[in-house]
Scaffold this active site. Structure first.
Site, PDB file in Angstrom:
ATOM      1  N   GLY A   1      40.294  35.042  39.243  1.00 60.63           N
ATOM      2  CA  GLY A   1      41.619  35.093  39.848  1.00 60.63           C
ATOM      3  C   GLY A   1      41.694  36.132  40.949  1.00 60.63           C
ATOM      4  N   ALA A   2      40.676  36.128  41.831  1.00 61.16           N
ATOM      5  CA  ALA A   2      40.553  37.192  42.835  1.00 61.16           C
ATOM      6  C   ALA A   2      41.153  36.838  44.183  1.00 61.16           C
ATOM      7  CB  ALA A   2      39.069  37.554  43.016  1.00 61.16           C
ATOM      8  N   THR A   3      41.898  35.757  44.263  1.00 60.74           N
ATOM      9  CA  THR A   3      42.396  35.314  45.569  1.00 60.74           C
ATOM     10  C   THR A   3      43.760  35.894  45.926  1.00 60.74           C
ATOM     11  OG1 THR A   3      43.331  33.305  44.596  1.00 60.74           O
ATOM     12  CG2 THR A   3      41.088  33.164  45.483  1.00 60.74           C
TER      13      THR A   3
ATOM     14  N   GLY B   1      47.197  38.794  44.517  1.00 60.33           N
ATOM     15  CA  GLY B   1      47.724  39.771  43.584  1.00 60.33           C
ATOM     16  C   GLY B   1      46.758  40.839  43.134  1.00 60.33           C
ATOM     17  N   ILE B   2      46.821  41.157  41.848  1.00 58.01           N
ATOM     18  CA  ILE B   2      46.002  42.229  41.287  1.00 58.01           C
ATOM     19  C   ILE B   2      44.518  41.912  41.411  1.00 58.01           C
ATOM     20  CG2 ILE B   2      45.397  43.405  39.136  1.00 58.01           C
ATOM     21  CD1 ILE B   2      48.315  43.239  38.331  1.00 58.01           C
ATOM     22  N   GLY B   3      44.143  40.636  41.215  1.00 55.69           N
ATOM     23  CA  GLY B   3      42.732  40.269  41.320  1.00 55.69           C
ATOM     24  C   GLY B   3      42.179  40.526  42.708  1.00 55.69           C
TER      25      GLY B   3
ATOM     26  N   TYR C   1      53.193  32.409  26.876  1.00 55.86           N
ATOM     27  CA  TYR C   1      52.487  33.395  27.702  1.00 55.86           C
ATOM     28  C   TYR C   1      52.098  34.614  26.865  1.00 55.86           C
ATOM     29  CZ  TYR C   1      51.513  36.908  31.260  1.00 55.86           C
ATOM     30  OH  TYR C   1      50.912  37.899  32.003  1.00 55.86           O
TER      31      TYR C   1
ATOM     32  N   SER D   1      48.608  42.206  28.923  1.00 56.64           N
ATOM     33  CA  SER D   1      50.000  42.512  29.223  1.00 56.64           C
ATOM     34  C   SER D   1      50.639  43.209  28.029  1.00 56.64           C
ATOM     35  CB  SER D   1      50.766  41.226  29.533  1.00 56.64           C
ATOM     36  OG  SER D   1      52.155  41.438  29.499  1.00 56.64           O
TER      37      SER D   1
END
Length: 268
Positions: free
Chosen positions: A14-16, A18-20, A171, A146
């Site tokens: 998920g590096a595309t 936000g935090i990633g 979630y 989280s």
């Protein structure tokens, strides 16, 4: 003085955005070789191009990878490629996540969407990369969880929440599972709540969020071999704290592994 992360190979899911994305940026600036995962090859390449254009990132230290985590066959292919091209992996950052949708949604693999993308895909990926992570001492996994895991319970008889669905509960369950998974003894792992950040997941919290870069800084600290970690530890930003009581129970860890093995099926 060279960074202790220099030359280390780190896969960030998920590096595309936000935090990633900010985690990948900080890692490259400190000299790591970063494998940037995105849902599609186009998204991953675009994110890498942004890093090269705006940050102190060299193309030779970036590799883009693609897999849609709502499809376990793509997770399996991702792990095969990583193992082939990077037989030694220093760190795996399990960051990719989706907000559970308003309506109950099941993947092609038959799993509730958030439970698969946020937990099962990472469970499968981590296990398939076990050899790469343990080829030399010091390999570690950082699960981006989280604080909402504290509100959750795993519905053992109905993990896909078919009978009673709530997006927040779905979630939170996925985040509890990811936190529990950090206590698995097969590879050294920790989990972290990076803070409430201004990302696509913010609506789940209903609050204002800090910059994604702030959350990323806490994750990168745990990637650093200079930071000593204990398997199963849980961090709230930069502080090690106790997770929900159930998260470190040996019985829960074993029960979750048994459930996850069943749900990922022959992909493992």
């Amino acid at each position: 003085m060279p960074s202790s992360l220099s030359g280390r190979t780190v896969l960030v899911t998920g590096a595309t955005t936000g935090i990633g994305y900010e985690t990948a940026r900080r890692l490259t600036e400190r000299g790591a070789v970063v494998l940037m995962h995105g849902r599609t090859a186009e998204e991953a390449r675009a994110a890498a191009d942004r890093l090269i254009a705006t940050a102190d990132a060299e193309e030779r230290r970036l590799c883009t990878l693609a897999a849609d985590f709502s499809r376990l066959d793509e997770v399996e292919l991702l792990a095969r490629r990583v193992t082939l091209e990077h037989p030694h992996l220093d760190v795996l950052v399990n960051n990719a996540a989706v907000a559970a949708p308003e309506r109950h949604t099941v993947t092609a693999d038959g799993n509730e969407l958030a439970f698969q993308v946020n937990f099962l895909a990472h469970y499968l990926l981590t296990n398939l990369l076990h050899e790469a992570l343990t080829s030399e001492p010091g390999g570690r996994v950082v699960n981006v969880s989280s604080s909402l895991h504290r509100t959750a319970s795993i519905q053992w008889n109905d993990p896909h929440r078919i009978r009673r669905y709530s997006r927040l509960a779905a979630y939170a369950q996925s985040q509890l599972a990811l936190t529990v998974f950090a206590s698995d003894p097969r590879v050294t792992a920790v989990s972290i709540h990076p803070g409430i950040c201004d990302t696509a997941l913010l609506p789940l919290y209903g609050l204002e969020g800090s910059a994604a870069a702030e959350g990323a800084a806490h994750i990168v600290r745990l990637c650093d071999p200079a930071t000593e970690i204990v398997n199963g530890a849980y961090y709230d930003r930069d502080q090690r704290v106790a997770p929900a009581a159930t998260a470190s129970e040996e019985r829960t860890v074993k029960r979750l592994n048994k459930l996850a093995d069943l749900l990922v099926g022959n992909h493992a």
